[in-house]
Write an enzyme that holds these catalytic residues in place. Sequence first.
Site, PDB file in Angstrom:
ATOM      1  CG  LEU A   1       5.175   6.934   0.139  1.00 34.46           C
ATOM      2  CD1 LEU A   1       6.520   6.273   0.383  1.00 34.46           C
ATOM      3  CD2 LEU A   1       4.990   8.121   1.050  1.00 34.46           C
TER       4      LEU A   1
ATOM      5  CB  VAL B   1      -0.974   0.015   1.199  1.00 35.75           C
ATOM      6  CG1 VAL B   1      -1.771   1.316   1.246  1.00 35.75           C
ATOM      7  CG2 VAL B   1      -1.913  -1.189   1.141  1.00 35.75           C
ATOM      8  CB  CYS B   2       4.087   2.030   1.708  1.00 35.40           C
ATOM      9  SG  CYS B   2       3.690   1.405   3.358  1.00 35.40           S
ATOM     10  N   PRO B   3       3.737   2.288  -1.441  1.00 32.97           N
ATOM     11  CG  PRO B   3       4.340   0.606  -2.937  1.00 32.97           C
ATOM     12  CD  PRO B   3       4.042   0.859  -1.493  1.00 32.97           C
TER      13      PRO B   3
END
Length: 187
Positions: free
Chosen positions: A51, A46-48
């Site tokens: 960001l 999920v993080c990329p």
Amino acid sequence: MSLINTEIQPFKATAFHNGKFVEVSDADLKGKWSVFFFYPADFTFVCPTELEDLAERYEEFQKLGVQIYGISTDTHFAHKAWHDTSEAIKKVNYPLVGDPTGRLARAFGVMIEEEGLALRGTFVINPELKVKVAEVNDNGIGREAGELLRKVRAAQYIAANPGEVCPAKWKEGSATLKPSLDLVGKI
């Protein structure tokens, strides 16, 4: 205890930013609007997406005088490696702050001690270093840059217009409210 309207704690950290390792501290935030955008870890799922979404809207934040800081419990070295290998993260032009000791994550109440990771915490910090927006999500729930932009604009608006408040779904240029006895029961 809520962090709203509390002053952030002094800190120093190393970030990967524009191809370099740079020092970041509370002194860098003074006099500017900032967003601390905590996420669990580099090289995840999920993080990329989050960001990259912020990277695609970063210019809009900068036009508002807002600096974004992506923060995880990874090191600044891991941030560089992720930047060098991920097409999504290559788009990131804001600092990626390393917090390997979890000091920042703990200061903002987003540290998951048993995992050594941060929750998805978003904090809007005003030029006086006070937290004006605090939002924490379960790590399975991604955030959206457009909604964060709306909240930043609302925080900046009420800072510039004391006595006014921004209602639900408020967008820049739309009507605000001036709380008064006359409004009680009429909304």
